[in-house]
Design a protein around this motif. Structure first.
Motif, short mmCIF file in Angstrom:
data_model
loop_
_atom_site.label_atom_id
_atom_site.label_comp_id
_atom_site.label_asym_id
_atom_site.label_seq_id
_atom_site.Cartn_x
_atom_site.Cartn_y
_atom_site.Cartn_z
N ASN A 130 0.83 -1.21 0.00
CA ASN A 130 0.00 0.00 0.00
C ASN A 130 0.86 1.25 0.00
O ASN A 130 0.59 2.21 0.73
CB ASN A 130 -0.95 -0.01 1.20
N GLY A 131 1.92 1.24 -0.79
CA GLY A 131 2.73 2.42 -0.93
C GLY A 131 3.55 2.78 0.30
O GLY A 131 4.06 3.90 0.40
N GLY A 132 3.68 1.83 1.22
CA GLY A 132 4.42 2.10 2.46
C GLY A 132 3.56 2.65 3.58
O GLY A 132 4.09 3.04 4.62
N ALA A 133 2.24 2.68 3.40
CA ALA A 133 1.35 3.26 4.41
C ALA A 133 1.51 2.61 5.77
O ALA A 133 1.51 3.29 6.81
CB ALA A 133 -0.10 3.16 3.95
N TRP A 134 1.61 1.28 5.79
CA TRP A 134 1.73 0.55 7.05
C TRP A 134 3.20 0.35 7.43
O TRP A 134 3.55 0.38 8.61
CB TRP A 134 1.01 -0.79 6.96
N ALA A 135 4.03 0.12 6.43
CA ALA A 135 5.45 -0.10 6.69
C ALA A 135 6.10 1.12 7.34
O ALA A 135 7.01 0.98 8.17
CB ALA A 135 6.17 -0.45 5.39
N GLN A 174 3.26 23.69 12.55
CA GLN A 174 2.22 23.49 11.56
C GLN A 174 1.78 22.04 11.58
O GLN A 174 2.59 21.13 11.40
CB GLN A 174 2.73 23.84 10.15
N VAL A 175 0.48 21.81 11.81
CA VAL A 175 -0.05 20.46 11.76
C VAL A 175 -0.24 20.07 10.29
O VAL A 175 -0.88 20.80 9.52
CB VAL A 175 -1.39 20.35 12.51
N LEU A 176 0.32 18.92 9.91
CA LEU A 176 0.12 18.34 8.58
C LEU A 176 -0.70 17.07 8.73
O LEU A 176 -0.31 16.16 9.46
CB LEU A 176 1.46 18.02 7.91
N ASP A 177 -1.81 17.01 8.03
CA ASP A 177 -2.74 15.89 8.11
C ASP A 177 -2.57 15.01 6.89
O ASP A 177 -2.73 15.46 5.75
CB ASP A 177 -4.17 16.44 8.19
N ALA A 178 -2.25 13.73 7.10
CA ALA A 178 -1.92 12.81 6.01
C ALA A 178 -3.13 12.11 5.40
O ALA A 178 -2.98 11.33 4.46
CB ALA A 178 -0.94 11.75 6.51
N ARG A 179 -4.34 12.39 5.91
CA ARG A 179 -5.52 11.72 5.36
C ARG A 179 -5.84 12.25 3.96
O ARG A 179 -5.39 13.31 3.55
CB ARG A 179 -6.72 11.94 6.28
N ASP A 180 -6.69 11.51 3.25
CA ASP A 180 -7.05 11.93 1.90
C ASP A 180 -7.89 13.21 1.98
O ASP A 180 -8.51 13.51 3.02
CB ASP A 180 -7.78 10.82 1.14
N ARG A 205 -0.17 9.82 -0.02
CA ARG A 205 0.12 9.31 -1.36
C ARG A 205 0.77 10.37 -2.26
O ARG A 205 1.35 10.01 -3.30
CB ARG A 205 -1.15 8.76 -2.01
N ASP A 206 0.71 11.63 -1.85
CA ASP A 206 1.40 12.67 -2.62
C ASP A 206 2.91 12.56 -2.48
O ASP A 206 3.65 13.26 -3.18
CB ASP A 206 0.93 14.06 -2.19
N ASN A 207 3.38 11.71 -1.56
CA ASN A 207 4.82 11.48 -1.44
C ASN A 207 5.35 10.53 -2.52
O ASN A 207 6.57 10.38 -2.64
CB ASN A 207 5.15 10.89 -0.06
N LEU A 208 4.45 9.92 -3.27
CA LEU A 208 4.82 8.91 -4.26
C LEU A 208 4.64 9.45 -5.67
O LEU A 208 3.74 10.25 -5.94
CB LEU A 208 3.96 7.66 -4.09
N GLY A 258 -5.40 9.78 10.64
CA GLY A 258 -6.56 9.23 11.31
C GLY A 258 -6.24 8.62 12.65
O GLY A 258 -6.99 8.77 13.61
N SER A 259 -5.09 7.93 12.74
CA SER A 259 -4.74 7.26 13.99
C SER A 259 -3.24 7.11 14.20
O SER A 259 -2.79 6.17 14.84
CB SER A 259 -5.40 5.87 14.04
N GLY A 260 -2.46 8.03 13.63
CA GLY A 260 -1.03 8.00 13.86
C GLY A 260 -0.28 6.99 13.03
O GLY A 260 0.83 6.60 13.37
N VAL A 261 -0.86 6.55 11.92
CA VAL A 261 -0.23 5.54 11.07
C VAL A 261 0.30 6.17 9.79
O VAL A 261 1.51 6.24 9.57
CB VAL A 261 -1.20 4.38 10.77
N THR A 262 -0.59 6.65 8.91
CA THR A 262 -0.09 7.25 7.67
C THR A 262 0.64 8.56 7.91
O THR A 262 1.40 9.01 7.04
CB THR A 262 -1.22 7.46 6.64
N ALA A 263 0.48 9.17 9.08
CA ALA A 263 1.31 10.32 9.44
C ALA A 263 2.78 9.94 9.41
O ALA A 263 3.64 10.77 9.09
CB ALA A 263 0.93 10.85 10.81
N CYS A 264 3.08 8.68 9.73
CA CYS A 264 4.47 8.21 9.70
C CYS A 264 5.02 8.19 8.28
O CYS A 264 6.24 8.28 8.09
CB CYS A 264 4.57 6.82 10.32
N HIS A 265 4.14 8.08 7.29
CA HIS A 265 4.57 8.14 5.89
C HIS A 265 5.13 9.52 5.59
O HIS A 265 6.17 9.66 4.91
CB HIS A 265 3.38 7.83 4.99
#
Length: 283
Positions: free
Chosen positions: A98-103, A174-180, A207-210, A240-247
Protein backbone atom coordinates in the motif's frame (compact mmCIF):
# COMPACT_ATOMS: atom_id res chain seq x y z
CA UNK A 1 26.28 -0.03 4.37
CA UNK A 2 23.08 0.49 6.31
CA UNK A 3 19.75 1.93 5.16
CA UNK A 4 17.78 4.29 7.38
CA UNK A 5 14.93 5.66 5.23
CA UNK A 6 14.30 3.80 1.97
CA UNK A 7 15.85 0.79 0.28
CA UNK A 8 15.36 -0.19 -3.36
CA UNK A 9 14.39 -3.66 -4.49
CA UNK A 10 17.78 -4.01 -6.17
CA UNK A 11 19.66 -3.07 -3.01
CA UNK A 12 17.62 -5.39 -0.80
CA UNK A 13 18.06 -8.25 -3.26
CA UNK A 14 21.81 -7.62 -3.28
CA UNK A 15 21.95 -7.67 0.53
CA UNK A 16 20.10 -10.98 0.66
CA UNK A 17 22.18 -12.48 -2.15
CA UNK A 18 25.34 -11.55 -0.26
CA UNK A 19 24.06 -13.30 2.85
CA UNK A 20 23.64 -10.09 4.84
CA UNK A 21 21.69 -10.30 8.07
CA UNK A 22 18.33 -8.63 7.32
CA UNK A 23 15.05 -8.79 9.23
CA UNK A 24 12.12 -8.21 6.86
CA UNK A 25 8.79 -7.14 8.36
CA UNK A 26 5.69 -7.61 6.22
CA UNK A 27 3.20 -4.99 7.43
CA UNK A 28 0.27 -5.86 5.15
CA UNK A 29 -3.03 -4.57 6.55
CA UNK A 30 -6.48 -3.32 5.63
CA UNK A 31 -8.49 -1.00 7.84
CA UNK A 32 -11.79 -2.54 8.83
CA UNK A 33 -10.68 -6.06 7.86
CA UNK A 34 -8.02 -6.85 10.46
CA UNK A 35 -7.44 -10.45 9.34
CA UNK A 36 -6.93 -9.62 5.67
CA UNK A 37 -3.33 -8.52 6.05
CA UNK A 38 -2.26 -11.80 7.60
CA UNK A 39 -4.10 -13.68 4.86
CA UNK A 40 -2.24 -11.65 2.24
CA UNK A 41 1.02 -12.37 4.05
CA UNK A 42 0.35 -16.11 3.96
CA UNK A 43 -0.51 -15.86 0.26
CA UNK A 44 2.86 -14.31 -0.57
CA UNK A 45 5.66 -12.53 1.25
CA UNK A 46 9.34 -11.78 0.75
CA UNK A 47 11.56 -14.72 1.67
CA UNK A 48 11.99 -14.99 5.43
CA UNK A 49 9.72 -12.05 6.22
CA UNK A 50 7.95 -11.95 9.57
CA UNK A 51 4.44 -10.55 9.83
CA UNK A 52 3.79 -7.34 11.77
CA UNK A 53 0.10 -6.79 12.53
CA UNK A 54 -0.88 -3.14 12.84
CA UNK A 55 -3.42 -3.69 15.62
CA UNK A 56 -1.62 -6.39 17.57
CA UNK A 57 2.09 -5.64 17.12
CA UNK A 58 2.47 -2.00 16.02
CA UNK A 59 -0.06 -0.54 18.45
CA UNK A 60 -1.51 -1.04 21.91
CA UNK A 61 -5.22 -1.62 22.56
CA UNK A 62 -7.34 1.55 22.31
CA UNK A 63 -9.48 2.59 25.25
CA UNK A 64 -11.93 4.84 23.39
CA UNK A 65 -10.12 8.07 24.23
CA UNK A 66 -6.61 7.56 22.83
CA UNK A 67 -7.27 6.91 19.14
CA UNK A 68 -7.52 3.72 17.10
CA UNK A 69 -3.81 2.86 17.15
CA UNK A 70 -2.09 4.09 20.32
CA UNK A 71 1.65 3.60 20.46
CA UNK A 72 2.71 0.30 21.99
CA UNK A 73 4.63 0.51 25.21
CA UNK A 74 8.36 0.54 24.61
CA UNK A 75 8.76 -2.53 26.86
CA UNK A 76 6.11 -4.52 24.98
CA UNK A 77 7.36 -3.49 21.56
CA UNK A 78 10.96 -4.34 22.42
CA UNK A 79 9.81 -7.79 23.58
CA UNK A 80 7.91 -8.32 20.31
CA UNK A 81 10.95 -7.27 18.27
CA UNK A 82 13.09 -9.79 20.13
CA UNK A 83 10.42 -12.45 19.51
CA UNK A 84 10.74 -12.01 15.73
CA UNK A 85 14.52 -12.27 16.03
CA UNK A 86 15.75 -8.68 15.97
CA UNK A 87 19.38 -8.33 17.01
CA UNK A 88 21.31 -5.23 17.92
CA UNK A 89 22.43 -3.37 14.81
CA UNK A 90 20.58 -5.68 12.41
CA UNK A 91 19.23 -4.14 9.21
CA UNK A 92 15.44 -4.08 9.20
CA UNK A 93 13.34 -3.64 6.06
CA UNK A 94 9.59 -3.02 6.36
CA UNK A 95 7.27 -3.51 3.41
CA UNK A 96 3.63 -3.67 2.36
CA UNK A 97 1.48 -3.41 -0.76
CA UNK A 98 0.00 0.00 0.00
CA UNK A 99 2.73 2.42 -0.93
CA UNK A 100 4.42 2.10 2.46
CA UNK A 101 1.35 3.26 4.41
CA UNK A 102 1.73 0.55 7.05
CA UNK A 103 5.45 -0.10 6.69
CA UNK A 104 6.19 3.53 7.57
CA UNK A 105 4.57 2.98 10.97
CA UNK A 106 7.01 0.13 11.66
CA UNK A 107 9.86 2.35 10.45
CA UNK A 108 8.87 5.17 12.82
CA UNK A 109 8.40 2.83 15.76
CA UNK A 110 11.83 1.27 15.31
CA UNK A 111 13.42 4.73 15.10
CA UNK A 112 11.47 5.66 18.24
CA UNK A 113 13.02 2.60 19.90
CA UNK A 114 16.49 3.87 18.99
CA UNK A 115 17.16 1.40 16.17
CA UNK A 116 18.98 3.14 13.34
CA UNK A 117 19.24 0.64 10.46
CA UNK A 118 15.60 0.42 9.42
CA UNK A 119 14.22 1.26 5.98
CA UNK A 120 11.02 0.89 3.98
CA UNK A 121 11.12 -1.07 0.73
CA UNK A 122 10.57 1.54 -1.98
CA UNK A 123 7.78 0.36 -4.24
CA UNK A 124 6.80 -2.36 -1.79
CA UNK A 125 5.93 -5.92 -2.56
CA UNK A 126 4.63 -4.97 -6.01
CA UNK A 127 8.08 -3.72 -7.02
CA UNK A 128 9.67 -6.90 -5.67
CA UNK A 129 7.30 -9.08 -7.70
CA UNK A 130 7.65 -6.86 -10.79
CA UNK A 131 11.40 -7.48 -10.67
CA UNK A 132 10.71 -11.19 -11.03
CA UNK A 133 11.88 -11.98 -7.51
CA UNK A 134 10.36 -14.85 -5.52
CA UNK A 135 7.73 -14.78 -2.80
CA UNK A 136 7.14 -17.39 -0.12
CA UNK A 137 3.77 -18.62 1.08
CA UNK A 138 2.45 -19.91 4.38
CA UNK A 139 3.92 -19.31 7.81
CA UNK A 140 7.67 -19.19 8.47
CA UNK A 141 9.45 -21.57 10.77
CA UNK A 142 10.55 -20.69 14.30
CA UNK A 143 13.23 -18.10 14.86
CA UNK A 144 15.77 -17.69 17.62
CA UNK A 145 14.89 -14.74 19.86
CA UNK A 146 16.97 -11.64 19.25
CA UNK A 147 18.94 -9.55 21.71
CA UNK A 148 17.44 -6.15 20.85
CA UNK A 149 17.29 -3.58 23.62
CA UNK A 150 15.72 -0.15 23.32
CA UNK A 151 17.86 2.97 23.22
CA UNK A 152 17.23 6.70 23.08
CA UNK A 153 14.73 7.62 20.36
CA UNK A 154 16.02 8.69 16.96
CA UNK A 155 12.86 10.67 16.23
CA UNK A 156 11.52 13.81 17.86
CA UNK A 157 9.29 13.21 20.86
CA UNK A 158 5.63 12.64 19.96
CA UNK A 159 3.02 15.17 21.04
CA UNK A 160 -0.31 14.77 22.81
CA UNK A 161 -3.72 16.32 22.22
CA UNK A 162 -3.08 19.07 24.77
CA UNK A 163 0.00 20.18 22.85
CA UNK A 164 -1.93 20.21 19.57
CA UNK A 165 -4.75 22.18 21.19
CA UNK A 166 -2.35 24.75 22.64
CA UNK A 167 -0.71 25.12 19.24
CA UNK A 168 -3.91 26.23 17.47
CA UNK A 169 -3.77 29.84 18.63
CA UNK A 170 -0.51 31.28 17.39
CA UNK A 171 1.43 28.08 17.82
CA UNK A 172 4.92 27.65 16.50
CA UNK A 173 4.23 24.39 14.64
CA UNK A 174 2.22 23.49 11.56
CA UNK A 175 -0.05 20.46 11.76
CA UNK A 176 0.12 18.34 8.58
CA UNK A 177 -2.74 15.89 8.11
CA UNK A 178 -1.92 12.81 6.01
CA UNK A 179 -5.52 11.72 5.36
CA UNK A 180 -7.05 11.93 1.90
CA UNK A 181 -8.59 15.30 0.96
CA UNK A 182 -12.17 14.00 1.30
CA UNK A 183 -11.68 13.18 4.97
CA UNK A 184 -9.61 16.29 5.61
CA UNK A 185 -12.31 18.56 4.15
CA UNK A 186 -14.90 16.98 6.41
CA UNK A 187 -17.02 15.29 3.76
CA UNK A 188 -19.13 12.47 5.23
CA UNK A 189 -17.18 9.21 5.17
CA UNK A 190 -17.42 5.78 6.81
CA UNK A 191 -14.23 6.11 8.85
CA UNK A 192 -14.62 9.36 10.81
CA UNK A 193 -17.72 9.63 13.05
CA UNK A 194 -16.96 13.34 13.25
CA UNK A 195 -15.60 14.68 9.99
CA UNK A 196 -13.12 17.51 9.60
CA UNK A 197 -9.64 18.44 10.80
CA UNK A 198 -7.75 20.26 13.52
CA UNK A 199 -8.18 24.02 13.02
CA UNK A 200 -5.15 25.45 11.25
CA UNK A 201 -3.99 22.08 9.90
CA UNK A 202 -2.90 21.69 6.31
CA UNK A 203 -3.45 18.61 4.19
CA UNK A 204 -0.52 16.52 2.98
CA UNK A 205 -2.10 13.32 1.67
CA UNK A 206 0.50 10.61 2.20
CA UNK A 207 0.12 9.31 -1.36
CA UNK A 208 1.40 12.67 -2.62
CA UNK A 209 4.82 11.48 -1.44
CA UNK A 210 4.82 8.91 -4.26
CA UNK A 211 5.34 9.32 -7.96
CA UNK A 212 3.23 7.66 -10.66
CA UNK A 213 5.56 4.66 -10.55
CA UNK A 214 4.67 3.99 -6.91
CA UNK A 215 8.16 4.95 -5.71
CA UNK A 216 8.90 7.82 -3.35
CA UNK A 217 9.58 11.09 -5.11
CA UNK A 218 13.20 12.28 -5.10
CA UNK A 219 14.36 13.94 -1.90
CA UNK A 220 14.72 17.48 -3.37
CA UNK A 221 11.18 17.35 -4.78
CA UNK A 222 9.78 16.23 -1.43
CA UNK A 223 11.78 18.92 0.36
CA UNK A 224 10.21 21.57 -1.88
CA UNK A 225 6.73 20.13 -1.30
CA UNK A 226 7.08 20.27 2.47
CA UNK A 227 8.70 23.71 2.41
CA UNK A 228 5.66 25.03 0.57
CA UNK A 229 3.41 23.72 3.35
CA UNK A 230 5.57 24.50 6.36
CA UNK A 231 7.58 27.60 5.55
CA UNK A 232 9.98 27.86 8.46
CA UNK A 233 7.67 26.16 10.97
CA UNK A 234 8.32 22.68 12.36
CA UNK A 235 5.74 19.98 11.63
CA UNK A 236 3.29 18.13 13.83
CA UNK A 237 2.25 15.06 11.85
CA UNK A 238 -1.31 13.78 12.13
CA UNK A 239 -3.69 11.48 10.25
CA UNK A 240 -6.56 9.23 11.31
CA UNK A 241 -4.74 7.26 13.99
CA UNK A 242 -1.03 8.00 13.86
CA UNK A 243 -0.23 5.54 11.07
CA UNK A 244 -0.09 7.25 7.67
CA UNK A 245 1.31 10.32 9.44
CA UNK A 246 4.47 8.21 9.70
CA UNK A 247 4.57 8.14 5.89
CA UNK A 248 5.03 11.92 5.95
CA UNK A 249 7.70 11.49 8.62
CA UNK A 250 9.52 9.02 6.37
CA UNK A 251 9.19 11.28 3.33
CA UNK A 252 10.59 14.21 5.29
CA UNK A 253 13.50 12.11 6.54
CA UNK A 254 14.17 10.97 2.96
CA UNK A 255 14.21 14.66 2.01
CA UNK A 256 16.73 15.45 4.76
CA UNK A 257 14.20 17.26 6.94
CA UNK A 258 14.34 16.58 10.67
CA UNK A 259 12.39 17.54 13.75
CA UNK A 260 8.87 16.51 12.71
CA UNK A 261 6.81 15.33 15.69
CA UNK A 262 4.13 12.66 15.47
CA UNK A 263 0.71 13.13 17.05
CA UNK A 264 -0.02 9.42 17.67
CA UNK A 265 -3.67 9.81 18.68
CA UNK A 266 -4.44 11.92 15.62
CA UNK A 267 -8.00 12.53 14.45
CA UNK A 268 -9.53 9.44 16.09
CA UNK A 269 -8.28 10.66 19.48
CA UNK A 270 -9.04 14.32 18.79
CA UNK A 271 -12.75 13.74 18.20
CA UNK A 272 -13.13 11.55 21.29
CA UNK A 273 -13.47 14.79 23.28
CA UNK A 274 -16.36 16.86 21.88
CA UNK A 275 -14.88 19.98 23.47
CA UNK A 276 -11.99 19.99 21.00
CA UNK A 277 -12.59 22.27 18.03
CA UNK A 278 -13.24 20.94 14.53
CA UNK A 279 -12.70 22.75 11.23
CA UNK A 280 -13.97 21.80 7.80
CA UNK A 281 -13.11 22.83 4.27
CA UNK A 282 -10.00 22.57 2.15
CA UNK A 283 -7.94 24.80 4.48
Amino acid sequence: MTYETLISVADLHALLADGEDVLILDCEFELGVPDKGREAYRAGHLPGARYAHLDDDLASPPDGTNGRHPLPSRVAFAAWLRSVGLRQGQQVVACDSNGGAWAARAWWLLRWMGHGPVAVLDGGKQAWAAAGLPLETGEPGPVLPGDFTAADPLVAAPVDAATVLANIDGGAAQVLDARDPVRFRGDPNPIDPVAGHVPGARNRFFRDNLGPDGLFKPGPELAADFAALLGDRPAILSCGSGVTACHNALAMAHAGLSGARLYPGSWSEWIADPARPVATGAE
